[in-house]
Design an enzyme around this catalytic site. Structure first.
Site, mmCIF file in Angstrom:
data_model
loop_
_atom_site.group_PDB
_atom_site.id
_atom_site.type_symbol
_atom_site.label_atom_id
_atom_site.label_comp_id
_atom_site.label_asym_id
_atom_site.label_seq_id
_atom_site.Cartn_x
_atom_site.Cartn_y
_atom_site.Cartn_z
ATOM 1 N N LYS A 208 -80.624 34.190 28.205
ATOM 2 C CA LYS A 208 -79.886 35.373 28.773
ATOM 3 C C LYS A 208 -80.800 36.549 28.309
ATOM 4 O O LYS A 208 -80.952 37.341 29.138
ATOM 5 C CB LYS A 208 -78.349 35.377 28.171
ATOM 6 C CG LYS A 208 -77.939 36.615 28.627
ATOM 7 C CD LYS A 208 -77.693 36.682 29.938
ATOM 8 C CE LYS A 208 -77.059 37.979 30.427
ATOM 9 N NZ LYS A 208 -76.825 38.199 31.917
ATOM 10 N N CYS A 262 -75.839 45.952 30.472
ATOM 11 C CA CYS A 262 -76.768 44.708 30.469
ATOM 12 C C CYS A 262 -78.394 45.217 30.000
ATOM 13 O O CYS A 262 -78.716 44.736 29.105
ATOM 14 C CB CYS A 262 -76.789 43.703 31.358
ATOM 15 S SG CYS A 262 -75.116 43.130 31.936
#
Length: 421
Positions: A208, A262
């Protein structure tokens, strides 16, 4: 099966409601009592999340979804516990895990034999095994014997979470092989899509962070190309389109930095001293400098900014989603203000109070400014008479066909794009 979702926010709520819509009994857990009450009345707190309102009404009416502030009680009734508690960065730029730690400690009180715990929140590598699993063991239960732990990062875009839940392969990694297998089986049963089971929780955590760092570095490259284009009077969008016609090139779009939950956050998880991080740090440096760069370009064109009236339009971190975490609109406000400009803010998705919380003076009027900066190009801005708003319009995300602005009598300036003569 019974599933507890801990953290009913922008990711956790659509995740929980979607699982409930598949016929599973889902318990949402959150410390915000007023939010819990609203959701239990089927009131959608995230109206810009596509499809959520209808799904929420269905699962609340069916009784397959209930929300509570009693996390331990909900966990005690569940075979699977998903943690969707947001992790941000602290003042030193390190992962701020305090809320996730608290959630894990509370959930530990309700763990039953065989419970599968999956952490869905993006984390620094090693956090699941070293920090979170021990907190679940704090009440005396043994990891790998009494309960199982895996990590599975969210791969979702706010505004289309429900769609994205099945759009991309689900990545999972357990702290041991059995946990990984159980997590993979759970996601196959719930969503029915492709599942990529990695060898460990650490591998899944790093996968990720790799996604986020790639995007941040790609944007940093695009921003440097834009600055080179400015030196030579070239339109960088033409350059990038040409480069991307070759199948191995996927250069992103330059702009005034990177915002949201993010991309500006996750590269910093690689910069915590647990491995080489020169490139993530450099990408952050380049992207963090872009608001100042674009403001300096506007300052040169206007012959100074002192006393100039500036309107920043679209204060959310991206178009048509009412989220302001790490929005670069705030950086633009700072850069313009330090140069003496009088800055106002406008965003149709925010209340006046929400605009003020970001530090802006709200305005209902969009006319008579010296400069307009379109930070997030919301759909509602389509068709505006830009020339009546300001004689110079800065396209902070290269989102416009410049002719749309120029046809209304305004000059156009993009990031790495020549200004209208």
């Amino acid at each position: 099966m019974n599933v507890a979702v801990v953290g009913i926010g922008r990711i956790g709520l659509p995740l929980a409601a979607t699982i409930a819509s598949k016929g599973h009994q889902v318990f949402g857990c959150d410390i915000n009592a007023s939010l819990v009450e609203r959701i239990n009345r089927a009131e959608n707190p995230i109206p810009d999340e596509a499809g959520l309102g209808a799904v929420l009404k269905q699962v609340v009416a069916d009784g397959t979804f209930r929300v509570t502030t009693e996390t331990a009680s909900a966990v005690a009734k569940s075979q699977v516990v998903l943690f969707a508690v947001r992790v941000d960065i602290d003042a030193e730029g390190r992962a701020d895990l305090q809320y996730l730690f608290s959630a894990a400690e509370e959930a530990a009180k309700g763990l039953q034999p065989g419970t599968l715990c999956i952490f869905d929140t993006t984390l620094p590598v090693g956090t699941t095994r070293r920090e979170l699993a021990p907190r679940l063991e704090a009440t005396g239960k043994k990891l790998g014997v009494d309960f199982h732990v895996a990590f599975s990062p969210e791969r979702l875009l706010m505004g289309r979470v429900i769609e994205d839940l099945t759009k991309y392969p689900k990545v999972v990694g357990g702290v041991d092989p059995e946990a990984g297998e159980k997590a993979a089986a759970f996601y196959r049963e719930v969503f029915g899509g492709e599942v990529l089971q990695l060898a460990s929780a650490e591998a899944a955590e790093l996968s990720k962070l790799a996604e986020g760092a790639y995007r941040d570095l790609n944007i940093a490259l695009a921003n440097e190309l834009a600055m080179i284009a400015d030196v030579h009077g070239i339109d960088v969008t033409e350059v990038i389109a040409a480069a991307n016609s070759q199948p191995y090139s996927h250069i992103h779009v330059p702009g005034t930095g990177v915002g949201g939950h993010c991309i500006p956050v996750y590269p910093r998880f690689l910069m915590q001293g647990e491995g080489p991080s020169a490139l993530p740090a450099l990408g952050r440096q380049v992207n963090d400098a872009m608001p100042g760069y674009v403001v300096r370009r506007a300052e040169e064109l206007l012959g100074g900014l002192a006393g100039k009236r500036v309107l920043i339009m679209g204060l959310t971190f991206r178009p048509d989603v009412a989220v302001t975490f790490h929005t670069n609109a705030v950086d633009l406000l700072r850069e313009f203000s330090t140069r003496g400009a009088v800055v106002s803010g406008h965003d149709p998705l925010l209340t006046d109070a929400g605009v003020r919380e970001l530090g802006f003076e709200p305005t209902a009027s969009m006319a008579g400014f010296d400069l307009a900066v379109v930070h997030s190009n919301h759909r509602s801005y389509a068709g505006l008479a830009w020339g009546s708003i300001a004689p110079l319009v800065v396209d902070a995300r290269n989102a416009f066909d410049r002719r749309v602005v120029e046809d209304t009598g305004a000059r156009y300036l993009g990031v790495g794009r020549p200004v209208t003569n």
